[in-house]
Enzyme design. Structure first.
Site, PDB file in Angstrom:
ATOM      1  CG  HIS A 266      -1.848   1.417   1.078  1.00 47.83           C
ATOM      2  ND1 HIS A 266      -2.491   2.167  -0.170  1.00 47.83           N
ATOM      3  CD2 HIS A 266      -2.445   1.343   2.329  1.00 47.83           C
ATOM      4  CE1 HIS A 266      -4.055   2.454   0.073  1.00 47.83           C
ATOM      5  NE2 HIS A 266      -3.702   2.197   1.693  1.00 47.83           N
ATOM      6  CG  HIS A 307      -3.597   0.630  -8.119  1.00 44.80           C
ATOM      7  ND1 HIS A 307      -5.091   0.174  -8.226  1.00 44.80           N
ATOM      8  CD2 HIS A 307      -3.295   1.332  -7.606  1.00 44.80           C
ATOM      9  CE1 HIS A 307      -6.097   1.542  -6.565  1.00 44.80           C
ATOM     10  NE2 HIS A 307      -5.060   2.073  -6.883  1.00 44.80           N
ATOM     11  CG  ASP A 365       3.077   4.284  -3.567  1.00 47.07           C
ATOM     12  OD1 ASP A 365       1.979   3.790  -4.172  1.00 47.07           O
ATOM     13  OD2 ASP A 365       3.272   5.422  -3.156  1.00 47.07           O
TER      14      ASP A 365
HETATM   15  C1  SDX Z   1      -1.864   1.982  -3.318  1.00 45.54           C
HETATM   16  O1  SDX Z   1      -5.664   0.870  -3.031  1.00 45.54           O
HETATM   17  C2  SDX Z   1      -5.532   2.037  -3.279  1.00 45.54           C
HETATM   18  O2  SDX Z   1      -6.269   3.126  -3.862  1.00 45.54           O
HETATM   19  C3  SDX Z   1      -4.063   2.145  -2.893  1.00 45.54           C
HETATM   20  C4  SDX Z   1      -3.748   3.233  -3.502  1.00 45.54           C
HETATM   21  C5  SDX Z   1      -3.757   4.421  -2.990  1.00 45.54           C
HETATM   22  O3  SDX Z   1      -3.544   6.024  -3.208  1.00 45.54           O
HETATM   23  O4  SDX Z   1      -5.196   4.109  -1.495  1.00 45.54           O
HETATM   24  O5  SDX Z   1      -3.353   3.970  -4.866  1.00 45.54           O
HETATM   25  C6  SDX Z   1      -2.189   2.896  -3.300  1.00 45.54           C
HETATM   26  O6  SDX Z   1      -0.911   1.100  -2.427  1.00 45.54           O
HETATM   27  C7  SDX Z   1      -0.637   2.063  -4.634  1.00 45.54           C
HETATM   28  C8  SDX Z   1       0.029   0.352  -5.051  1.00 45.54           C
HETATM   29  C9  SDX Z   1       1.396   0.707  -4.740  1.00 45.54           C
HETATM   30  N1  SDX Z   1       1.725  -0.851  -4.268  1.00 45.54           N
HETATM   31  C10 SDX Z   1       2.698  -1.475  -5.196  1.00 45.54           C
HETATM   32  O7  SDX Z   1       2.657  -0.615  -5.704  1.00 45.54           O
HETATM   33  C11 SDX Z   1       3.194  -2.306  -5.219  1.00 45.54           C
HETATM   34  C12 SDX Z   1       2.690  -3.645  -6.181  1.00 45.54           C
HETATM   35  N2  SDX Z   1       1.827  -3.488  -6.603  1.00 45.54           N
HETATM   36  C13 SDX Z   1       1.272  -5.685  -5.856  1.00 45.54           C
HETATM   37  O8  SDX Z   1       1.396  -5.298  -4.549  1.00 45.54           O
HETATM   38  C14 SDX Z   1      -0.058  -5.330  -6.479  1.00 45.54           C
HETATM   39  O9  SDX Z   1      -0.350  -5.300  -7.598  1.00 45.54           O
HETATM   40  C15 SDX Z   1      -1.416  -4.594  -5.217  1.00 45.54           C
HETATM   41  C16 SDX Z   1      -1.205  -5.215  -4.418  1.00 45.54           C
HETATM   42  C17 SDX Z   1      -1.190  -3.787  -5.599  1.00 45.54           C
HETATM   43  C18 SDX Z   1      -2.213  -4.825  -5.725  1.00 45.54           C
HETATM   44  O10 SDX Z   1      -2.787  -6.459  -5.536  1.00 45.54           O
HETATM   45  P1  SDX Z   1      -4.030  -7.330  -6.300  1.00 45.54           P
HETATM   46  O11 SDX Z   1      -5.370  -6.285  -6.665  1.00 45.54           O
HETATM   47  O12 SDX Z   1      -5.077  -8.205  -5.062  1.00 45.54           O
HETATM   48  O13 SDX Z   1      -4.105  -7.677  -7.948  1.00 45.54           O
HETATM   49  P2  SDX Z   1      -3.224  -9.046  -7.594  1.00 45.54           P
HETATM   50  O14 SDX Z   1      -2.029  -9.447  -6.254  1.00 45.54           O
HETATM   51  O15 SDX Z   1      -4.258 -10.499  -7.358  1.00 45.54           O
HETATM   52  O16 SDX Z   1      -2.490  -9.577  -8.676  1.00 45.54           O
HETATM   53  C19 SDX Z   1      -2.852 -10.160 -10.049  1.00 45.54           C
HETATM   54  C20 SDX Z   1      -1.862 -11.009 -11.182  1.00 45.54           C
HETATM   55  C21 SDX Z   1      -1.308 -11.347  -9.902  1.00 45.54           C
HETATM   56  O17 SDX Z   1      -1.076 -12.226 -11.460  1.00 45.54           O
HETATM   57  P3  SDX Z   1      -1.239 -13.935 -11.259  1.00 45.54           P
HETATM   58  O18 SDX Z   1      -1.748 -14.617  -9.977  1.00 45.54           O
HETATM   59  O19 SDX Z   1      -2.670 -13.271 -12.336  1.00 45.54           O
HETATM   60  O20 SDX Z   1      -0.666 -14.641 -12.277  1.00 45.54           O
HETATM   61  O21 SDX Z   1      -0.383  -9.553 -11.508  1.00 45.54           O
HETATM   62  C22 SDX Z   1       0.194 -10.075 -10.175  1.00 45.54           C
HETATM   63  C23 SDX Z   1       0.040 -10.910  -9.255  1.00 45.54           C
HETATM   64  O22 SDX Z   1       1.040 -12.020  -8.916  1.00 45.54           O
HETATM   65  N3  SDX Z   1       1.248  -8.675  -9.948  1.00 45.54           N
HETATM   66  C24 SDX Z   1       2.041  -8.473 -10.185  1.00 45.54           C
HETATM   67  C25 SDX Z   1       2.157  -7.165  -9.648  1.00 45.54           C
HETATM   68  N4  SDX Z   1       1.166  -6.720  -9.428  1.00 45.54           N
HETATM   69  C26 SDX Z   1       0.502  -7.507  -9.189  1.00 45.54           C
HETATM   70  N5  SDX Z   1       3.465  -8.745 -10.073  1.00 45.54           N
HETATM   71  C27 SDX Z   1       4.136  -8.463 -10.892  1.00 45.54           C
HETATM   72  N6  SDX Z   1       4.905  -7.165 -10.289  1.00 45.54           N
HETATM   73  C28 SDX Z   1       3.327  -6.416  -9.712  1.00 45.54           C
HETATM   74  N7  SDX Z   1       3.434  -5.221  -9.043  1.00 45.54           N
END
Ligand code: SDX
Length: 425
Positions: A266, A307, A365
């Protein structure tokens, strides 16, 4: 009033259940599932991917189109034409302030920028090298000890004063966290400065020397705060709402939001982006790290990418990138190696089938950390900056809930443990 209905046929249940469907002003319809409990059923949605926890008028996101509206105004227009305090007023009150209202709001916030001198002693309990978010959680939570007996959350005026105090004091506390960490004396706010100038003054000036604040850096700081101001029902905002639903002290609820924001999935992602860029080291390692990000066996993820809602460009990232270019040009850092590597990483990822197929784009971010580092803010303080910017959003959601008809948040579960069994012997 329900616009439409969903018919639900359940094996073993004779009757077909009718569930009301409601439409918002824009965005997806919602199915009202509250009647299922009476039928002995719960919905199941770990992580609340498909769950609307409330109705709200504050912020609207269309993740597929990369749209972010605050009270209907697009984030791109607010970033260009508004400022952080005006956007805070908009989030809190629902309309942009008149000229007089804006001046009054700025003066009111200015009147609350100092913290009680007793707060200074709270810092001494922490090691100097404590993580800034640990300290911020502690000192913001401590504010609840100073504003409790005089606070009736059912009184709209009391709620407004609490909102003013929090918006005003977060930059002061954030700067104090930094000063404590580096062993310098705390700087008092100067209310003849703008909100963001004041923050940079408290961060980088000392009692021995007060340098003029760069208008470009102050503008960039204000834009960083503005772009983080609110984001619908994200994890930390939902935490504030859940804590607030019990009637808890609003300062303690914001401390709960800070705790939730800390996580690298997050708000901790901006710090994690810079750490990731350091770990990658140089462009020759990009392919290796992209392979790690795609490897299910590897916990590494591309920080600043992906996201829960945006499956398109995060509109904040676009504005943040433009601000990044401005700041680095102002500082003569256009050739900053980390920025160049971040841009190369972004380009490669956006052409990679794994990321494209999953709708993984740069989020807010990805570039914010590069701006903050260029301004001179240490990486460990990045999420404290995010918390400062998000405070008006958190308190606007808290106020929207408390001023309306709300119930204590109490989710249920799918129980997979032991059925009843007797204690042996
Ligand atoms: C913020 O909610 C908000 O609005 C948050 C925010 C705000 O203003 O409040 O926007 C701020 O938190 C932005 C996000 C910051 N976080 C990151 O940058 C961390 C990296 N991102 C990931 O951890 C992830 O994308 C999340 C946590 C942000 C979202 O996760 P989800 O929606 O639970 O997605 P998921 O984990 O189910 O991923 C879907 C697929 C998966 O692969 P498959 O199972 O389909 O094979 O996408 C992949 C994940 O493995 N994936 C990634 C990835 N993000 C998702 N793979 C590699 N790198 C990534 N960053």
């Amino acid at each position: 009033m329900a616009d439409k209905k969903a018919q639900l046929k359940i094996d073993g249940l004779d009757e077909t259940l009718e569930l009301p469907i409601y439409s918002g002003s824009i965005g997806p319809d919602v199915v009202d599932v509250r009647s299922l409990t009476a039928k002995g059923l719960f919905t199941y949605d770990p992580g609340f991917v498909s769950t609307a926890s409330c109705d709200s008028k504050i912020t609207y996101i269309d993740g597929g189109k990369g749209v972010l509206l605050h009270r209907g105004y697009p984030i791109e227009q607010l970033a260009e034409k508004s400022d952080f305090l005006e956007t805070s007023f908009l989030l809190l009150h629902g309309e942009l302030p008149s000229k007089e209202e804006k001046e009054k709001f700025e003066k009111t916030i200015g009147g609350h920028t100092m913290v009680n001198e007793q707060i200074h002693t709270f810092f001494n309990g922490f090691r100097r090298d404590a993580h800034p978010m640990a300290v911020m959680c502690g000192v913001v939570g401590a504010l609840s000890a100073f504003y409790h007996d005089s606070l009736d959350i059912r009184d709209a005026r009391h709620r407004e004063i609490a909102a003013h105090r929090l918006i005003a004091k977060m930059p002061t506390l954030a700067a104090m966290v930094y000063k404590y960490n580096i062993g310098q004396p705390f700087m008092y706010p100067k209310n003849d400065l703008s909100y963001s100038e004041n923050f940079l003054h408290m961060m980088f000036n000392t009692p021995c020397e007060e340098k003029p604040i760069s208008p470009v850096l102050a503008n960039a700081m204000d834009k960083v705060f503005l772009l983080h101001a609110d984001h619908e029902q994200n994890a930390s905002t939902s935490t504030v709402r859940m804590a607030g639903s019990t009637g808890a002290n609003p300062f303690a609820c914001i401390a709960a939001g800070i705790a939730a924001l800390w996580g690298p999935a997050h708000g901790g992602a901006n710090e994690a982006v810079l750490n990731m860029l350091d770990e990658i080291g140089d462009e020759s390692n990009i392919d290796k790290f992209l392979a790690k990000a795609k490897d299910k066996e590897d916990p590494f993820r591309l920080m600043g990418f992906g996201h829960r809602v945006y499956k398109n460009y995060d509109p904040r990232a676009t504005v943040m990138k433009a601000t990044c270019d401005e700041v680095l040009a102002e500082l003569g850092l256009e050739d900053d190696p980390q920025l160049k590597m971040a841009m190369k990483l972004e380009k490669i990822a956006l052409e990679d089938e794994y990321f494209v197929k999953r709708g993984l784009y740069p989020n807010v971010d990805f570039y914010s950390g590069i701006i903050l580092k260029a301004i001179g803010i240490p990486t460990e303080l990045f999420t404290v900056i995010f918390a400062t910017g998000r405070t008006p959003g958190w308190i606007a959601h808290w106020n929207e809930m408390i001023s309306g008809d709300y119930r204590i948040a109490r989710p249920r579960q799918l129980y997979t443990g032991h059925a009843k069994r007797d204690y042996p012997g």
